[in-house]
Design a protein around this motif. Structure first.
Motif, PDB file in Angstrom:
ATOM      1  N   HIS A  13      45.605  39.829  57.766  1.00 48.86           N
ATOM      2  CA  HIS A  13      45.664  40.529  56.826  1.00 48.86           C
ATOM      3  C   HIS A  13      44.032  40.815  57.375  1.00 48.86           C
ATOM      4  CE1 HIS A  13      49.761  39.869  55.724  1.00 48.86           C
ATOM      5  NE2 HIS A  13      49.833  41.020  54.728  1.00 48.86           N
ATOM      6  N   VAL A  14      43.578  41.029  56.128  1.00 52.54           N
ATOM      7  CA  VAL A  14      41.800  40.677  55.666  1.00 52.54           C
ATOM      8  C   VAL A  14      41.931  40.870  54.122  1.00 52.54           C
ATOM      9  CG1 VAL A  14      39.514  42.329  54.806  1.00 52.54           C
ATOM     10  CG2 VAL A  14      40.476  42.746  56.928  1.00 52.54           C
ATOM     11  N   TYR A  15      41.035  39.160  54.279  1.00 54.28           N
ATOM     12  CA  TYR A  15      41.077  38.697  52.532  1.00 54.28           C
ATOM     13  C   TYR A  15      39.849  38.499  51.952  1.00 54.28           C
ATOM     14  CZ  TYR A  15      45.247  36.901  54.615  1.00 54.28           C
ATOM     15  OH  TYR A  15      46.757  36.061  54.838  1.00 54.28           O
ATOM     16  N   VAL A  16      40.041  39.318  50.644  1.00 50.75           N
ATOM     17  CA  VAL A  16      39.104  39.755  49.962  1.00 50.75           C
ATOM     18  C   VAL A  16      39.317  39.389  48.339  1.00 50.75           C
ATOM     19  CG1 VAL A  16      38.618  41.888  51.010  1.00 50.75           C
ATOM     20  CG2 VAL A  16      39.813  41.889  48.732  1.00 50.75           C
ATOM     21  N   THR A  17      37.858  39.376  47.621  1.00 53.18           N
ATOM     22  CA  THR A  17      38.075  38.671  46.252  1.00 53.18           C
ATOM     23  C   THR A  17      37.062  39.230  45.142  1.00 53.18           C
ATOM     24  OG1 THR A  17      37.691  36.339  45.243  1.00 53.18           O
ATOM     25  CG2 THR A  17      36.477  36.570  46.845  1.00 53.18           C
ATOM     26  N   ALA A  18      37.554  38.853  43.569  1.00 46.87           N
ATOM     27  CA  ALA A  18      36.723  39.074  43.001  1.00 46.87           C
ATOM     28  C   ALA A  18      36.022  38.463  42.586  1.00 46.87           C
ATOM     29  CB  ALA A  18      37.808  39.737  41.789  1.00 46.87           C
ATOM     30  N   ARG A  52      41.515  35.445  41.889  1.00 49.39           N
ATOM     31  CA  ARG A  52      41.448  37.041  42.078  1.00 49.39           C
ATOM     32  C   ARG A  52      41.099  37.126  43.313  1.00 49.39           C
ATOM     33  NH1 ARG A  52      39.676  40.065  37.461  1.00 49.39           N
ATOM     34  NH2 ARG A  52      39.845  41.568  38.961  1.00 49.39           N
ATOM     35  N   SER A  53      41.727  36.446  44.471  1.00 46.84           N
ATOM     36  CA  SER A  53      41.956  36.756  46.115  1.00 46.84           C
ATOM     37  C   SER A  53      43.793  37.626  46.439  1.00 46.84           C
ATOM     38  CB  SER A  53      42.846  35.088  46.215  1.00 46.84           C
ATOM     39  OG  SER A  53      41.277  34.548  46.322  1.00 46.84           O
ATOM     40  N   TYR A  54      42.596  38.244  46.812  1.00 52.17           N
ATOM     41  CA  TYR A  54      43.964  39.367  47.350  1.00 52.17           C
ATOM     42  C   TYR A  54      43.757  39.753  49.133  1.00 52.17           C
ATOM     43  CZ  TYR A  54      42.543  40.212  43.138  1.00 52.17           C
ATOM     44  OH  TYR A  54      42.293  40.281  41.733  1.00 52.17           O
TER      45      TYR A  54
END
Length: 142
Positions: free
Chosen positions: A46-51, A97-99
């Protein structure tokens, strides 16, 4: 004095962020199947992103490598889901808010002038992660 990031506070841009030490350019794609930012020789699904700036700063500051800690503004090209490493195991409800996504994520900018965590906070995080590794509890659900 400028303070570091506030936990759980959504970044003022409302955009998604990705912290790393990689030197990227606008238009670059982050894709699954690459080596982890945090564990040598581990290929990520996966690639991980956050707000939140806080989570992105941790990602940038804790990433392996010698380059400067960087935070990129990103746009997923597909669906994202809550990151189970945080939401299921540590913080139900996803306050960070981690995705994550199995689809590419496009770099649309770099966040400049952000202030990271203190040296004490960084050392505390490193010590905590070392303790997890020693106990065999440093698991990434990818």
């Amino acid at each position: 004095m400028t303070t570091g990031p506030t936990p759980f506070e959504v970044h003022e841009s409302g955009k998604l962020l990705h912290g790393t030490r990689a030197d990227l350019a606008v238009g670059d794609l982050l894709v699954p199947g690459r080596i982890s930012n945090y564990e040598e020789n581990r290929v990520m699904n996966h690639v991980y992103v956050t707000a939140t700036l806080d989570a992105a700063a941790w990602g940038a500051e804790m990433a392996l490598g010698d380059g400067p800690a960087r935070i990129y503004v990103v746009e997923p090209t597909g669906e994202i889901e809550d990151d189970p490493n945080v939401t299921d195991k540590k913080m139900p409800g996803n306050p960070t808010r981690s995705y994550r996504t199995r689809e590419p994520v496009r770099v649309v900018g770099e966040l400049e002038g952000w202030v990271g965590h203190t040296a004490e906070q960084l050392q505390s995080m490193r010590d905590g992660l070392a303790g997890l590794r020693e106990r065999g509890e440093a698991v990434i659900y990818d």
